[in-house]
Design a protein around this motif. Structure first.
Motif, PDB file in Angstrom:
ATOM      1  N   GLU A 166       0.828  -1.211   0.000  1.00 52.04           N
ATOM      2  CA  GLU A 166       0.000   0.000   0.000  1.00 52.04           C
ATOM      3  C   GLU A 166       0.860   1.259   0.000  1.00 52.04           C
ATOM      4  O   GLU A 166       1.955   1.286   0.579  1.00 52.04           O
ATOM      5  CB  GLU A 166      -0.928   0.006   1.218  1.00 52.04           C
ATOM      6  CG  GLU A 166      -0.238   0.155   2.557  1.00 52.04           C
ATOM      7  CD  GLU A 166       0.224  -1.160   3.161  1.00 52.04           C
ATOM      8  OE1 GLU A 166       0.562  -1.187   4.357  1.00 52.04           O
ATOM      9  OE2 GLU A 166       0.269  -2.159   2.432  1.00 52.04           O
ATOM     10  N   ASP A 167       0.383   2.286  -0.673  1.00 51.68           N
ATOM     11  CA  ASP A 167       1.071   3.570  -0.734  1.00 51.68           C
ATOM     12  C   ASP A 167       0.212   4.597  -0.001  1.00 51.68           C
ATOM     13  O   ASP A 167      -0.828   5.026  -0.497  1.00 51.68           O
ATOM     14  CB  ASP A 167       1.290   3.987  -2.188  1.00 51.68           C
ATOM     15  CG  ASP A 167       2.054   5.298  -2.303  1.00 51.68           C
ATOM     16  OD1 ASP A 167       2.584   5.775  -1.276  1.00 51.68           O
ATOM     17  OD2 ASP A 167       2.103   5.871  -3.417  1.00 51.68           O
TER      18      ASP A 167
ATOM     19  N   SER B 253      -1.231   8.231   6.490  1.00 52.47           N
ATOM     20  CA  SER B 253       0.226   8.240   6.598  1.00 52.47           C
ATOM     21  C   SER B 253       0.690   9.014   7.826  1.00 52.47           C
ATOM     22  O   SER B 253       1.781   8.765   8.353  1.00 52.47           O
ATOM     23  CB  SER B 253       0.841   8.858   5.331  1.00 52.47           C
ATOM     24  OG  SER B 253       0.482  10.235   5.216  1.00 52.47           O
TER      25      SER B 253
ATOM     26  N   SER C  50       1.312   7.608   1.020  1.00 54.43           N
ATOM     27  CA  SER C  50       1.844   8.962   0.893  1.00 54.43           C
ATOM     28  C   SER C  50       0.756   9.941   0.464  1.00 54.43           C
ATOM     29  O   SER C  50      -0.044   9.667  -0.419  1.00 54.43           O
ATOM     30  CB  SER C  50       2.996   8.987  -0.119  1.00 54.43           C
ATOM     31  OG  SER C  50       2.559   8.508  -1.383  1.00 54.43           O
TER      32      SER C  50
END
Length: 290
Positions: free
Chosen positions: A172-173, A180, A175
């Motif tokens: 998973e990203d 986050s 950002s």
């Protein structure tokens, strides 16, 4: 075993069990892993609720475009045509346009919703009130439960760009997202006890909490640079309410006693010490007026 009540800022998170011989380095790594794991389960649950309502996620080249733009650019959601839920689907348009609207049928929706409910209970903050500890094993079991439910509804797997599949595959990203900001880096995380940081210089838990193995303490985790968290209040909110209640109750009792502290009762017949004598002599109810 030392029972640790883990908090982030002033909010309770979970109970964690360890020993006095555990190094601070190992404690921080383990606690942050459980903390981040809870966040991961919560993210998956949130997306699975949306999956049950609106179907799979649009691919990145369509995401954020309206229907006219998609038609003008002649874009096609090929993954949406492949990933059909078991038993077929009903169309329910996503009001924010993230998902394709091909939601599962009612019985398959129930599979997803039930798994989400059970997973949330497994990592709930209410476990603190129940006196139950949370471990990485429990977090992983919750993730496996969610993964199994998705596999039942989508045996062909979700599209590779769907955030749920990315969470399951640990790619998973986060950002640029609010999520986050919540995640804590285990390499720079700090843990605090009694307002003091527990340093990772080969010291153990016992060096900070003492030599009593069977004890319960409160520790707080934070990100590097966020400063020391606030100290624990002398009493909890519930204890403060109970104290105020008892003080109010005592005050009302004193008021009642003050109101009753007079001599008016002396004018009552039952308080007359000569009443019995006059009764025997037949002197009651005698009027001296003509």
């Amino acid at each position: 075993m030392v029972l640790i009540h883990i908090k982030h800022k002033d909010e309770s998170q979970f109970l964690y069990e360890t020993t006095l011989n555990t190094t601070v380095e190992s404690l921080v790594t383990s606690v942050v892993a459980v903390y981040n794991g809870r966040l991961k389960v919560e993210r998956i649950c949130s997306e699975m609720e949306e999956l049950s309502k609106y179907g799979t996620l649009y691919p990145p080249d369509i995401l954020g475009l309206n229907e006219d733009q998609v038609e003008e650019l002649k874009l096609v959601d090929t993954w949406g045509e492949k990933c059909i839920p078991s038993g077929g689907f009903d169309y329910n348009k996503d009001p924010i346009g993230r998902r394709n609207g091909k939601r599962p049928k009612k019985n398959m929706q129930d599979v997803l919703v039930k798994a989400v409910t059970e997973a949330k209970e497994m990592i709930s903050k209410n476990l603190v009130l129940q006196g139950k500890c949370l471990t990485m094993k429990t977090v992983q079991e919750a993730i496996n439960l969610l993964k199994g439910a998705v596999t039942i509804v989508y045996p062909m797997k979700l599209p590779p760009h769907d955030v749920i599949r990315m969470e399951f595959e640990n790619i998973e990203d986060l950002s640029g997202t609010q999520a986050s900001l919540d995640v804590i880096d285990p390499t720079t995380a700090q843990i605090w006890f009694c307002g003091k940081e527990m340093y990772r210089d080969n010291k153990t838990v016992g060096d900070y909490v003492g030599k009593i193995e069977k004890s319960k303490v409160v520790m707080k985790i934070s990100k590097r640079g966020s400063g020391p968290p606030g100290r624990e209040p002398v009493m909890t909110e519930e204890e403060r309410k109970q104290l105020m209640y008892h003080a109010y109750k005592r005050q009302e009792e004193l008021k009642k006693l003050d109101k009753d502290d007079d001599d008016n009762y002396m004018n009552s017949e039952w308080a007359d010490s000569q009443m019995m004598k006059r009764t025997f002599h037949g002197l009651n109810n005698i009027s001296w007026r003509p």
